[in-house]
Design a protein around this motif. Structure first.
Motif, PDB file in Angstrom:
ATOM      1  N   ARG A  61       0.838  -1.203   0.000  1.00 48.12           N
ATOM      2  CA  ARG A  61       0.000   0.000   0.000  1.00 48.12           C
ATOM      3  C   ARG A  61       0.871   1.250   0.000  1.00 48.12           C
ATOM      4  N   THR A 264     -10.795  -0.533  -8.937  1.00 43.86           N
ATOM      5  CA  THR A 264     -10.821  -0.794  -7.494  1.00 43.86           C
ATOM      6  C   THR A 264     -11.426  -2.150  -7.178  1.00 43.86           C
ATOM      7  N   PHE A 265     -10.821  -2.813  -6.227  1.00 41.94           N
ATOM      8  CA  PHE A 265     -11.398  -4.052  -5.711  1.00 41.94           C
ATOM      9  C   PHE A 265     -12.012  -3.763  -4.346  1.00 41.94           C
ATOM     10  N   TYR A 292      -8.787  -8.035   3.643  1.00 37.58           N
ATOM     11  CA  TYR A 292      -8.221  -6.863   2.945  1.00 37.58           C
ATOM     12  C   TYR A 292      -6.741  -7.070   2.650  1.00 37.58           C
ATOM     13  N   ALA A 295      -6.125  -9.565  -0.090  1.00 34.84           N
ATOM     14  CA  ALA A 295      -6.546  -8.958  -1.368  1.00 34.84           C
ATOM     15  C   ALA A 295      -5.467  -7.998  -1.877  1.00 34.84           C
ATOM     16  N   ARG A 296      -4.926  -7.198  -0.951  1.00 34.74           N
ATOM     17  CA  ARG A 296      -3.901  -6.224  -1.388  1.00 34.74           C
ATOM     18  C   ARG A 296      -2.658  -6.950  -1.928  1.00 34.74           C
ATOM     19  N   LEU A 305      -7.669  -0.508  -3.461  1.00 35.45           N
ATOM     20  CA  LEU A 305      -8.435  -1.425  -2.617  1.00 35.45           C
ATOM     21  C   LEU A 305      -9.325  -0.569  -1.712  1.00 35.45           C
ATOM     22  N   VAL A 325      -5.782  -1.120   2.558  1.00 40.05           N
ATOM     23  CA  VAL A 325      -6.836  -0.279   1.972  1.00 40.05           C
ATOM     24  C   VAL A 325      -6.327   1.145   1.749  1.00 40.05           C
TER      25      VAL A 325
END
Ligand code: V47
Ligand code: SF4
Length: 393
Positions: A61, A264-265, A292, A295-296, A305, A325
Protein backbone atom coordinates in the motif's frame (compact mmCIF):
# COMPACT_ATOMS: atom_id res chain seq x y z
CA UNK A 1 9.12 5.88 -2.80
CA UNK A 2 10.31 3.10 -0.53
CA UNK A 3 14.10 2.72 -0.29
CA UNK A 4 16.13 -0.48 -0.35
CA UNK A 5 16.38 -0.12 3.43
CA UNK A 6 12.65 -0.64 3.72
CA UNK A 7 12.95 -3.82 1.69
CA UNK A 8 15.71 -5.20 3.94
CA UNK A 9 13.72 -4.12 6.94
CA UNK A 10 10.68 -6.06 5.74
CA UNK A 11 12.71 -9.22 5.11
CA UNK A 12 14.31 -9.10 8.54
CA UNK A 13 10.98 -8.36 10.21
CA UNK A 14 9.47 -11.41 8.49
CA UNK A 15 12.28 -13.51 9.94
CA UNK A 16 11.34 -12.30 13.40
CA UNK A 17 7.85 -13.80 13.11
CA UNK A 18 7.55 -17.34 14.45
CA UNK A 19 6.09 -18.46 11.12
CA UNK A 20 8.59 -16.32 9.18
CA UNK A 21 10.38 -19.21 7.49
CA UNK A 22 7.24 -20.32 5.76
CA UNK A 23 6.78 -16.89 4.22
CA UNK A 24 10.31 -16.09 3.01
CA UNK A 25 9.39 -16.62 -0.64
CA UNK A 26 6.31 -14.41 -0.34
CA UNK A 27 8.38 -11.73 1.40
CA UNK A 28 10.83 -11.76 -1.50
CA UNK A 29 8.02 -11.54 -4.00
CA UNK A 30 6.42 -8.65 -2.12
CA UNK A 31 9.65 -6.68 -2.05
CA UNK A 32 10.40 -7.47 -5.72
CA UNK A 33 6.90 -6.57 -6.95
CA UNK A 34 6.32 -10.13 -8.07
CA UNK A 35 2.94 -11.80 -8.25
CA UNK A 36 2.03 -14.44 -5.67
CA UNK A 37 0.46 -17.72 -6.77
CA UNK A 38 -2.94 -19.12 -5.77
CA UNK A 39 -1.20 -21.54 -3.40
CA UNK A 40 0.66 -18.66 -1.76
CA UNK A 41 -2.59 -16.72 -1.42
CA UNK A 42 -4.14 -19.72 0.31
CA UNK A 43 -1.12 -20.08 2.55
CA UNK A 44 -1.55 -16.47 3.67
CA UNK A 45 -5.21 -17.03 4.49
CA UNK A 46 -4.57 -20.30 6.31
CA UNK A 47 -1.23 -19.96 8.03
CA UNK A 48 -0.11 -16.34 8.31
CA UNK A 49 -0.67 -14.32 11.45
CA UNK A 50 -2.68 -11.13 11.13
CA UNK A 51 0.45 -9.10 11.90
CA UNK A 52 2.42 -10.66 9.08
CA UNK A 53 -0.28 -10.16 6.46
CA UNK A 54 -0.69 -6.56 7.65
CA UNK A 55 3.01 -5.97 7.22
CA UNK A 56 3.04 -7.27 3.64
CA UNK A 57 -0.14 -5.44 2.70
CA UNK A 58 0.94 -2.16 4.24
CA UNK A 59 4.30 -2.38 2.51
CA UNK A 60 2.54 -2.71 -0.86
CA UNK A 61 0.00 0.00 0.00
CA UNK A 62 2.70 2.47 0.94
CA UNK A 63 4.80 1.61 -2.08
CA UNK A 64 1.84 2.25 -4.38
CA UNK A 65 0.18 5.15 -2.60
CA UNK A 66 2.25 6.27 0.38
CA UNK A 67 -0.13 7.47 3.10
CA UNK A 68 -2.73 8.72 0.64
CA UNK A 69 -6.26 7.66 1.46
CA UNK A 70 -8.77 8.54 -1.18
CA UNK A 71 -12.39 9.43 -0.76
CA UNK A 72 -14.91 11.04 -3.04
CA UNK A 73 -18.02 13.14 -2.72
CA UNK A 74 -20.90 11.16 -4.11
CA UNK A 75 -24.54 10.40 -3.61
CA UNK A 76 -26.49 7.26 -4.35
CA UNK A 77 -29.76 6.80 -6.14
CA UNK A 78 -31.54 3.49 -5.64
CA UNK A 79 -34.25 3.48 -8.31
CA UNK A 80 -36.11 0.51 -6.84
CA UNK A 81 -35.82 -2.43 -4.50
CA UNK A 82 -38.21 -4.53 -6.56
CA UNK A 83 -36.19 -7.37 -8.01
CA UNK A 84 -36.88 -10.35 -10.24
CA UNK A 85 -34.08 -12.26 -8.54
CA UNK A 86 -34.00 -13.77 -5.09
CA UNK A 87 -30.48 -13.82 -3.72
CA UNK A 88 -30.50 -15.47 -0.32
CA UNK A 89 -28.22 -12.85 1.27
CA UNK A 90 -30.32 -9.91 0.13
CA UNK A 91 -32.21 -8.06 2.85
CA UNK A 92 -33.34 -5.33 0.58
CA UNK A 93 -35.27 -6.58 -2.39
CA UNK A 94 -38.95 -7.36 -2.81
CA UNK A 95 -40.21 -9.70 -5.50
CA UNK A 96 -42.33 -8.13 -8.23
CA UNK A 97 -45.39 -9.92 -6.84
CA UNK A 98 -44.83 -8.00 -3.57
CA UNK A 99 -43.92 -4.71 -5.21
CA UNK A 100 -46.40 -2.79 -3.08
CA UNK A 101 -44.05 -3.45 -0.12
CA UNK A 102 -41.11 -1.93 -1.98
CA UNK A 103 -40.36 1.33 -3.74
CA UNK A 104 -39.99 2.39 -7.32
CA UNK A 105 -38.88 5.91 -8.19
CA UNK A 106 -40.04 7.67 -11.33
CA UNK A 107 -37.50 9.42 -13.56
CA UNK A 108 -38.81 12.76 -12.26
CA UNK A 109 -38.31 11.67 -8.65
CA UNK A 110 -34.74 10.66 -9.44
CA UNK A 111 -34.13 13.98 -11.18
CA UNK A 112 -35.40 15.71 -8.03
CA UNK A 113 -32.71 13.86 -6.06
CA UNK A 114 -30.08 14.98 -8.57
CA UNK A 115 -31.33 18.58 -8.40
CA UNK A 116 -31.21 18.56 -4.62
CA UNK A 117 -27.41 18.50 -5.02
CA UNK A 118 -27.30 21.60 -7.21
CA UNK A 119 -24.62 23.94 -5.90
CA UNK A 120 -23.01 21.19 -3.86
CA UNK A 121 -19.53 20.00 -4.71
CA UNK A 122 -20.43 16.35 -5.32
CA UNK A 123 -18.64 14.76 -8.26
CA UNK A 124 -20.42 11.44 -8.70
CA UNK A 125 -23.85 9.89 -8.71
CA UNK A 126 -23.88 6.15 -8.06
CA UNK A 127 -27.04 4.48 -9.39
CA UNK A 128 -27.76 0.93 -8.29
CA UNK A 129 -30.83 -1.03 -7.31
CA UNK A 130 -32.97 -4.09 -7.78
CA UNK A 131 -33.82 -5.55 -11.18
CA UNK A 132 -37.30 -4.25 -11.92
CA UNK A 133 -38.95 -5.88 -14.96
CA UNK A 134 -40.52 -2.61 -16.08
CA UNK A 135 -37.47 -0.35 -15.74
CA UNK A 136 -35.75 -1.12 -18.99
CA UNK A 137 -32.72 0.01 -20.96
CA UNK A 138 -34.56 2.91 -22.64
CA UNK A 139 -35.85 4.15 -19.31
CA UNK A 140 -32.34 4.28 -17.88
CA UNK A 141 -30.76 5.74 -21.04
CA UNK A 142 -33.31 8.59 -20.87
CA UNK A 143 -32.60 9.09 -17.17
CA UNK A 144 -28.83 9.24 -17.71
CA UNK A 145 -29.24 11.72 -20.60
CA UNK A 146 -31.41 13.93 -18.39
CA UNK A 147 -28.84 13.83 -15.58
CA UNK A 148 -26.00 14.73 -17.96
CA UNK A 149 -28.06 17.50 -19.54
CA UNK A 150 -28.86 18.96 -16.15
CA UNK A 151 -25.36 18.60 -14.74
CA UNK A 152 -22.69 17.69 -17.30
CA UNK A 153 -19.88 17.70 -14.71
CA UNK A 154 -21.49 14.97 -12.59
CA UNK A 155 -19.90 11.57 -13.27
CA UNK A 156 -22.56 8.91 -13.75
CA UNK A 157 -21.47 5.56 -12.33
CA UNK A 158 -24.23 3.06 -12.59
CA UNK A 159 -25.66 -0.43 -12.74
CA UNK A 160 -24.23 -3.74 -11.73
CA UNK A 161 -23.57 -6.37 -14.37
CA UNK A 162 -26.64 -8.15 -12.94
CA UNK A 163 -28.92 -5.24 -13.81
CA UNK A 164 -27.29 -4.81 -17.21
CA UNK A 165 -27.45 -8.49 -18.13
CA UNK A 166 -31.21 -8.43 -17.55
CA UNK A 167 -31.73 -5.12 -19.39
CA UNK A 168 -29.72 -6.23 -22.43
CA UNK A 169 -31.45 -9.59 -22.69
CA UNK A 170 -34.85 -7.92 -22.42
CA UNK A 171 -33.92 -5.39 -25.09
CA UNK A 172 -32.60 -8.27 -27.25
CA UNK A 173 -29.25 -6.56 -27.61
CA UNK A 174 -25.77 -8.00 -27.41
CA UNK A 175 -23.61 -6.86 -24.51
CA UNK A 176 -21.57 -4.72 -26.91
CA UNK A 177 -24.70 -3.04 -28.32
CA UNK A 178 -26.23 -2.46 -24.91
CA UNK A 179 -23.05 -1.03 -23.41
CA UNK A 180 -22.58 1.30 -26.36
CA UNK A 181 -26.14 2.58 -26.01
CA UNK A 182 -25.56 3.37 -22.33
CA UNK A 183 -22.21 4.96 -23.05
CA UNK A 184 -23.78 7.18 -25.70
CA UNK A 185 -26.49 8.18 -23.22
CA UNK A 186 -23.77 9.35 -20.80
CA UNK A 187 -22.90 6.38 -18.57
CA UNK A 188 -19.24 6.79 -17.65
CA UNK A 189 -18.35 3.89 -15.40
CA UNK A 190 -19.76 0.90 -13.57
CA UNK A 191 -19.73 -0.11 -9.92
CA UNK A 192 -18.54 -3.56 -8.94
CA UNK A 193 -21.67 -5.14 -7.50
CA UNK A 194 -23.28 -8.44 -8.40
CA UNK A 195 -20.01 -10.39 -8.49
CA UNK A 196 -20.72 -12.12 -5.15
CA UNK A 197 -18.66 -15.32 -5.41
CA UNK A 198 -17.85 -16.63 -8.87
CA UNK A 199 -17.51 -20.29 -7.93
CA UNK A 200 -20.49 -22.02 -9.55
CA UNK A 201 -21.42 -24.29 -6.65
CA UNK A 202 -21.48 -21.46 -4.10
CA UNK A 203 -23.22 -19.10 -6.51
CA UNK A 204 -25.94 -21.72 -7.05
CA UNK A 205 -26.57 -21.79 -3.30
CA UNK A 206 -26.69 -18.05 -2.65
CA UNK A 207 -27.86 -16.42 -5.89
CA UNK A 208 -28.85 -19.12 -8.31
CA UNK A 209 -30.93 -17.18 -10.77
CA UNK A 210 -28.83 -14.18 -11.76
CA UNK A 211 -26.00 -13.72 -14.22
CA UNK A 212 -23.19 -16.24 -13.77
CA UNK A 213 -19.47 -15.56 -13.39
CA UNK A 214 -18.70 -15.60 -17.12
CA UNK A 215 -21.60 -13.27 -17.87
CA UNK A 216 -20.48 -10.83 -15.15
CA UNK A 217 -16.90 -10.85 -16.43
CA UNK A 218 -18.00 -10.43 -20.08
CA UNK A 219 -20.01 -7.32 -19.26
CA UNK A 220 -17.06 -5.73 -17.48
CA UNK A 221 -14.74 -6.73 -20.33
CA UNK A 222 -17.05 -5.06 -22.83
CA UNK A 223 -17.21 -1.90 -20.73
CA UNK A 224 -13.41 -1.87 -20.58
CA UNK A 225 -13.23 -2.26 -24.36
CA UNK A 226 -15.30 0.91 -24.67
CA UNK A 227 -12.81 2.72 -22.46
CA UNK A 228 -15.00 2.69 -19.34
CA UNK A 229 -13.50 1.91 -15.96
CA UNK A 230 -15.29 -0.40 -13.58
CA UNK A 231 -14.93 -1.79 -10.07
CA UNK A 232 -15.14 -5.34 -8.80
CA UNK A 233 -16.56 -6.66 -5.53
CA UNK A 234 -16.51 -9.95 -3.70
CA UNK A 235 -19.11 -10.91 -1.11
CA UNK A 236 -17.16 -12.86 1.50
CA UNK A 237 -17.64 -14.34 4.94
CA UNK A 238 -20.65 -16.60 4.40
CA UNK A 239 -20.57 -20.20 3.09
CA UNK A 240 -17.52 -19.84 0.85
CA UNK A 241 -14.06 -21.03 1.82
CA UNK A 242 -10.62 -19.50 1.23
CA UNK A 243 -10.13 -21.40 -2.03
CA UNK A 244 -13.34 -19.85 -3.39
CA UNK A 245 -12.06 -16.38 -2.49
CA UNK A 246 -8.77 -17.05 -4.26
CA UNK A 247 -10.61 -18.42 -7.30
CA UNK A 248 -12.76 -15.26 -7.38
CA UNK A 249 -9.77 -12.96 -7.16
CA UNK A 250 -7.92 -15.06 -9.72
CA UNK A 251 -10.65 -14.58 -12.34
CA UNK A 252 -10.60 -10.83 -11.72
CA UNK A 253 -6.81 -10.66 -11.83
CA UNK A 254 -6.82 -12.52 -15.16
CA UNK A 255 -9.35 -10.16 -16.73
CA UNK A 256 -7.41 -7.18 -15.43
CA UNK A 257 -4.27 -8.55 -17.13
CA UNK A 258 -6.23 -8.52 -20.37
CA UNK A 259 -8.03 -5.16 -20.15
CA UNK A 260 -6.56 -3.07 -17.34
CA UNK A 261 -10.03 -1.59 -16.96
CA UNK A 262 -10.64 -2.18 -13.26
CA UNK A 263 -9.94 0.64 -10.86
CA UNK A 264 -10.82 -0.79 -7.49
CA UNK A 265 -11.40 -4.05 -5.71
CA UNK A 266 -13.98 -3.94 -2.92
CA UNK A 267 -14.35 -6.95 -0.61
CA UNK A 268 -17.87 -6.75 0.89
CA UNK A 269 -18.44 -8.34 4.28
CA UNK A 270 -21.59 -10.46 4.38
CA UNK A 271 -24.12 -9.10 6.89
CA UNK A 272 -26.77 -11.47 8.16
CA UNK A 273 -29.75 -9.42 9.33
CA UNK A 274 -33.20 -9.75 7.74
CA UNK A 275 -32.27 -12.21 5.03
CA UNK A 276 -32.52 -15.93 4.26
CA UNK A 277 -28.97 -16.49 5.49
CA UNK A 278 -29.46 -15.15 8.98
CA UNK A 279 -28.32 -18.51 10.36
CA UNK A 280 -24.85 -17.95 8.87
CA UNK A 281 -22.59 -16.16 11.36
CA UNK A 282 -20.76 -13.02 10.28
CA UNK A 283 -16.99 -12.89 9.98
CA UNK A 284 -14.90 -11.38 12.78
CA UNK A 285 -13.01 -8.11 12.47
CA UNK A 286 -9.76 -10.12 12.42
CA UNK A 287 -11.08 -12.08 9.45
CA UNK A 288 -12.15 -8.86 7.73
CA UNK A 289 -8.72 -7.31 8.11
CA UNK A 290 -7.07 -10.45 6.82
CA UNK A 291 -9.36 -10.39 3.81
CA UNK A 292 -8.22 -6.86 2.95
CA UNK A 293 -4.57 -7.72 3.49
CA UNK A 294 -4.61 -10.84 1.32
CA UNK A 295 -6.55 -8.96 -1.37
CA UNK A 296 -3.90 -6.22 -1.39
CA UNK A 297 -1.11 -8.78 -1.70
CA UNK A 298 -2.82 -11.03 -4.28
CA UNK A 299 -4.45 -8.41 -6.53
CA UNK A 300 -1.18 -6.93 -7.72
CA UNK A 301 -2.66 -5.41 -10.88
CA UNK A 302 -5.55 -3.61 -9.17
CA UNK A 303 -4.49 -0.05 -8.38
CA UNK A 304 -6.93 0.49 -5.51
CA UNK A 305 -8.43 -1.43 -2.62
CA UNK A 306 -11.57 0.03 -1.08
CA UNK A 307 -13.23 -0.47 2.29
CA UNK A 308 -16.86 0.47 2.03
CA UNK A 309 -17.24 2.25 5.36
CA UNK A 310 -21.05 2.13 5.70
CA UNK A 311 -20.82 -1.64 5.76
CA UNK A 312 -17.75 -1.97 7.91
CA UNK A 313 -18.31 0.90 10.32
CA UNK A 314 -16.10 3.93 10.83
CA UNK A 315 -13.55 2.45 13.24
CA UNK A 316 -13.01 -0.70 11.22
CA UNK A 317 -12.63 1.43 8.11
CA UNK A 318 -9.87 3.31 9.96
CA UNK A 319 -8.27 0.02 10.93
CA UNK A 320 -8.39 -1.25 7.36
CA UNK A 321 -6.02 1.53 6.32
CA UNK A 322 -3.23 -0.50 7.95
CA UNK A 323 -4.26 -3.62 6.03
CA UNK A 324 -3.76 -2.46 2.47
CA UNK A 325 -6.84 -0.28 1.97
CA UNK A 326 -6.24 3.10 0.31
CA UNK A 327 -9.80 4.22 -0.40
CA UNK A 328 -12.84 4.52 1.85
CA UNK A 329 -15.49 5.44 -0.73
CA UNK A 330 -17.31 8.65 -0.18
CA UNK A 331 -19.60 10.96 1.63
CA UNK A 332 -22.48 8.88 0.18
CA UNK A 333 -25.00 11.13 1.83
CA UNK A 334 -28.33 9.48 1.30
CA UNK A 335 -30.55 6.85 2.70
CA UNK A 336 -28.67 3.94 1.13
CA UNK A 337 -30.78 1.00 2.14
CA UNK A 338 -29.00 -1.99 0.68
CA UNK A 339 -26.73 -2.26 3.74
CA UNK A 340 -28.68 -0.75 6.57
CA UNK A 341 -31.33 -3.39 5.95
CA UNK A 342 -28.73 -6.17 6.14
CA UNK A 343 -27.48 -5.04 9.54
CA UNK A 344 -24.51 -2.84 8.63
CA UNK A 345 -22.81 -0.71 11.27
CA UNK A 346 -24.22 2.44 9.80
CA UNK A 347 -27.97 2.94 9.86
CA UNK A 348 -27.62 6.37 8.29
CA UNK A 349 -24.62 6.12 6.02
CA UNK A 350 -23.59 9.70 5.56
CA UNK A 351 -20.44 11.55 6.54
CA UNK A 352 -19.60 15.05 5.51
CA UNK A 353 -16.23 15.89 4.05
CA UNK A 354 -14.85 17.22 7.30
CA UNK A 355 -15.82 14.04 9.14
CA UNK A 356 -14.19 11.88 6.49
CA UNK A 357 -11.01 13.95 6.55
CA UNK A 358 -10.87 13.77 10.35
CA UNK A 359 -11.45 10.02 10.29
CA UNK A 360 -8.48 9.55 7.96
CA UNK A 361 -6.23 11.98 9.82
CA UNK A 362 -6.95 10.30 13.16
CA UNK A 363 -5.02 7.26 11.95
CA UNK A 364 -2.20 9.39 10.53
CA UNK A 365 -3.03 8.94 6.89
CA UNK A 366 -3.29 11.60 4.22
CA UNK A 367 -6.84 12.41 3.06
CA UNK A 368 -7.13 13.13 -0.64
CA UNK A 369 -10.40 13.82 -2.38
CA UNK A 370 -10.57 12.14 -5.77
CA UNK A 371 -13.03 11.99 -8.62
CA UNK A 372 -14.42 8.66 -9.81
CA UNK A 373 -11.35 8.02 -11.94
CA UNK A 374 -8.88 8.88 -9.17
CA UNK A 375 -7.88 12.28 -10.47
CA UNK A 376 -6.95 14.31 -7.41
CA UNK A 377 -9.42 17.04 -6.55
CA UNK A 378 -7.92 18.16 -3.29
CA UNK A 379 -5.19 17.10 -0.89
CA UNK A 380 -6.47 17.75 2.62
CA UNK A 381 -3.27 16.89 4.46
CA UNK A 382 -2.42 20.54 5.00
CA UNK A 383 -5.98 21.75 5.29
CA UNK A 384 -7.03 23.65 8.35
CA UNK A 385 -10.46 22.52 9.57
CA UNK A 386 -11.73 26.10 9.45
CA UNK A 387 -11.14 26.24 5.73
CA UNK A 388 -14.03 23.92 4.89
CA UNK A 389 -16.46 25.87 2.81
CA UNK A 390 -20.21 25.83 3.02
CA UNK A 391 -20.79 24.09 -0.29
CA UNK A 392 -19.20 20.90 1.04
CA UNK A 393 -21.60 18.25 2.02
O1 V47 B 1 -23.68 -7.12 -5.20
C1 V47 B 1 -26.16 -7.32 -0.80
C2 V47 B 1 -23.88 -6.64 -1.68
C3 V47 B 1 -23.66 -5.36 -3.53
C4 V47 B 1 -25.61 -7.89 1.23
O2 V47 B 1 -18.32 -0.18 -7.05
C5 V47 B 1 -24.48 -7.38 0.58
O3 V47 B 1 -17.89 1.57 -5.86
C6 V47 B 1 -23.24 -7.75 2.44
O4 V47 B 1 -21.56 -3.55 -5.17
N1 V47 B 1 -24.28 -8.28 3.12
C7 V47 B 1 -24.10 -4.08 -4.24
N2 V47 B 1 -23.30 -7.30 1.19
C8 V47 B 1 -23.32 -2.85 -3.80
C9 V47 B 1 -21.97 -2.70 -4.45
C10 V47 B 1 -21.12 -1.50 -4.20
C11 V47 B 1 -21.22 -0.79 -3.04
C12 V47 B 1 -20.39 0.34 -2.86
C13 V47 B 1 -19.52 0.75 -3.81
C14 V47 B 1 -19.43 0.03 -4.98
C15 V47 B 1 -18.50 0.50 -6.03
C16 V47 B 1 -20.22 -1.11 -5.18
O5 V47 B 1 -24.08 -5.36 -2.18
C17 V47 B 1 -24.25 -6.63 -4.03
C18 V47 B 1 -23.96 -7.57 -2.88
O6 V47 B 1 -22.71 -8.17 -3.05
N3 V47 B 1 -24.85 -7.06 -0.67
N4 V47 B 1 -26.63 -7.82 0.36
C19 V47 B 1 -25.47 -8.37 2.56
N5 V47 B 1 -26.49 -8.93 3.23
FE1 SF4 C 1 -31.86 -8.46 -6.56
FE2 SF4 C 1 -29.39 -7.51 -6.15
FE3 SF4 C 1 -30.91 -8.28 -4.06
FE4 SF4 C 1 -29.93 -10.11 -5.74
S1 SF4 C 1 -28.71 -8.74 -4.41
S2 SF4 C 1 -32.07 -10.01 -4.98
S3 SF4 C 1 -30.00 -9.05 -7.71
S4 SF4 C 1 -31.32 -6.56 -5.45
Amino acid sequence: MISTNKEDELISLVNSFHEGNLFKKIAEKVTNDERITDEEGLLLFEKASLGLTAMFANYIREKKHGDITYFNRNFHIEPTNVCVFSCKFCSYSRLYAHRDEGWQLSADQMMDIVKSYDGKAVTEVHIVGGVHPKMDLNFFCDLISRIKQHRPDLHVKGFTAVELDYMFRKAKLTIAEGMLKLKNAGLQSMPGGGAEIFDESIRQQISADKVDADGWLKIHEEAHKLGMHTNATMLYGHIENYAHRIDHMNRLRNLQDKTNGFNTFIPLKFRNKNNDMSNVPESSVVEDMKMYAVARIYMDNFPHLKAYWPMLGRQNAQLSLSFGVNDIDGTIDDSTKIYSMAGSEEQKPSMNTQELVTLIKQVKRRPVERDTLYNVIKDYSLQNAKEFDVTMN
